[in-house]
Write a protein that holds these residues in place. Structure first.
Motif, short mmCIF file in Angstrom:
data_model
loop_
_atom_site.label_atom_id
_atom_site.label_comp_id
_atom_site.label_asym_id
_atom_site.label_seq_id
_atom_site.Cartn_x
_atom_site.Cartn_y
_atom_site.Cartn_z
N LEU A 58 0.84 -1.19 0.00
CA LEU A 58 0.00 0.00 0.00
C LEU A 58 0.88 1.24 0.00
CD1 LEU A 58 -2.74 -0.99 2.61
CD2 LEU A 58 -2.98 -0.86 0.14
N ALA A 59 0.42 2.29 -0.61
CA ALA A 59 1.18 3.54 -0.68
C ALA A 59 1.46 4.07 0.72
CB ALA A 59 0.41 4.57 -1.48
N GLY A 60 2.62 4.69 0.88
CA GLY A 60 2.99 5.24 2.19
C GLY A 60 1.97 6.23 2.71
N GLY A 61 1.41 7.03 1.81
CA GLY A 61 0.40 8.01 2.21
C GLY A 61 -0.84 7.35 2.78
N THR A 62 -1.26 6.24 2.16
CA THR A 62 -2.43 5.51 2.64
C THR A 62 -2.17 4.92 4.01
OG1 THR A 62 -3.11 4.97 0.38
CG2 THR A 62 -4.01 3.60 2.15
N ARG A 63 -0.99 4.31 4.19
CA ARG A 63 -0.64 3.74 5.49
C ARG A 63 -0.53 4.82 6.56
NH1 ARG A 63 4.39 1.81 5.21
NH2 ARG A 63 4.80 2.25 3.00
N ALA A 64 0.03 5.98 6.18
CA ALA A 64 0.24 7.05 7.15
C ALA A 64 -1.08 7.62 7.64
CB ALA A 64 1.09 8.16 6.52
N VAL A 65 -2.00 7.90 6.72
CA VAL A 65 -3.27 8.50 7.13
C VAL A 65 -4.13 7.51 7.91
CG1 VAL A 65 -4.62 7.94 5.05
CG2 VAL A 65 -5.14 10.01 6.35
N THR A 66 -4.05 6.22 7.55
CA THR A 66 -4.80 5.21 8.30
C THR A 66 -4.25 5.07 9.71
OG1 THR A 66 -5.18 4.01 6.22
CG2 THR A 66 -5.62 2.83 8.26
N PHE A 67 -2.94 5.13 9.84
CA PHE A 67 -2.30 5.09 11.16
C PHE A 67 -2.78 6.26 12.02
CE2 PHE A 67 1.11 6.22 14.11
CZ PHE A 67 1.37 5.01 14.73
#
Length: 283
Positions: free
Chosen positions: A149-158
């Motif tokens: 998954l894109a880093g941005g997707t993982r970051a915002v979900t976190f």
């Protein structure tokens, strides 16, 4: 003040109910009907809400029982006491309630709900929120990474998950946020270099669009409008005298329905309007 009950032994009393003492003046104890059965020590205490609670400890664990009672009384005094049953709600149930309480706009709410259901609940959704440890968060993040998954997707979900744990702390469900443990590495958005389209590519895209949609190319490339802002533009937003566009709305999708909404962050703005874009608008 709480106390510790010895379920296996009790003070012996005579027929009049007075304690029986030994030759040294110490109380004589006798076995209870529960001697040797189950846990020996039961800590009884009243929580801040006035409800009586208890916790049992096995034989030879009197010290552990005393330490637990001391901890409980100290937490009650300092206001840090947590109901031991509070953290038994599942992460999914608590998160759904948290989401309902948020003042998100429609599209943001949909996006958060979608990320939780797709990227979080399958991994930690059914765990009791009070049982989730840093190792569970590390494992969840590793799984998202393995799915590429894109880093941005993982970051915002976190960020969403950490916010839910913070709310659970405020609601006295848990005492610590596992996302903030030193062993948990917060995901970071991917660093990507933005490369503007060439004039040739812009021309090719515009040529491929039907007449109705060709105007989106000069609006986006010539005025820097976001996609939703392009779709939400009205000719009433064109200021010919000042040569600017008033960006006051966008089109967003909420519950699969297109609606008008304020620009991103609720920030209206004016952007320069080149003569070439104005001619395209007029055309």
């Amino acid at each position: 003040m709480g106390h510790i009950q010895d379920r296996w032994w009790r003070p012996k009393s005579d027929e009049s109910g007075k304690p029986v003492l030994d030759g040294k003046g110490k109380p004589v104890r006798e076995r209870t009907e529960l001697h040797g059965v189950g846990m020996r020590y039961k800590v009884r205490y009243v929580d801040p809400s006035g409800q009586e609670r208890s916790k049992s400890f096995p034989d030879k664990q009197r010290g552990a029982a005393e330490a637990f009672l001391l901890k409980v009384e100290n937490e009650k005094r300092t206001g840090t006491y947590l109901d031991p049953e509070a953290g038994k709600v599942s992460f999914r149930v608590y998160s759904d309630a948290w989401l309902q309480d948020q003042a998100f706009d429609g599209s943001t709410r949909n996006a958060v709900e979608r990320r939780l259901k797709k990227l979080v609940y399958p991994y930690i959704g059914d765990r009791e929120i009070g049982s989730i440890l840093p190792r569970h968060i590390r494992g969840w993040l590793r799984t998202l990474q393995q799915k590429k998954l894109a880093g941005g997707t993982r970051a915002v979900t976190f960020v969403h998950v950490s916010a839910i744990f913070n709310a659970a702390i405020d609601d006295k469900k848990i005492s610590e946020n596992p996302c903030k443990a030193k062993s948990v590495t917060r995901p970071q958005p991917d660093k990507r270099k933005i490369v503007p389209w060439s004039a040739g590519k812009l021309a090719a895209v515009r040529l491929a669009l039907t007449a109705k949609y060709k105007i989106v190319v000069p609006l986006a490339a010539g005025c820097g409008l976001r996609q939703g802002e392009v779709f939400g533009l009205s000719m009433d937003d064109v200021d010919r005298d000042e040569k600017v566009l008033h960006v006051v709305r966008q089109v967003r999708v909420v519950d699969n329905v297109q609606v008008f909404a304020p620009p991103k962050g609720g920030k209206e703005r004016d952007v320069p309007l080149p003569d070439s874009v104005l001619r395209d608008l007029d055309a």
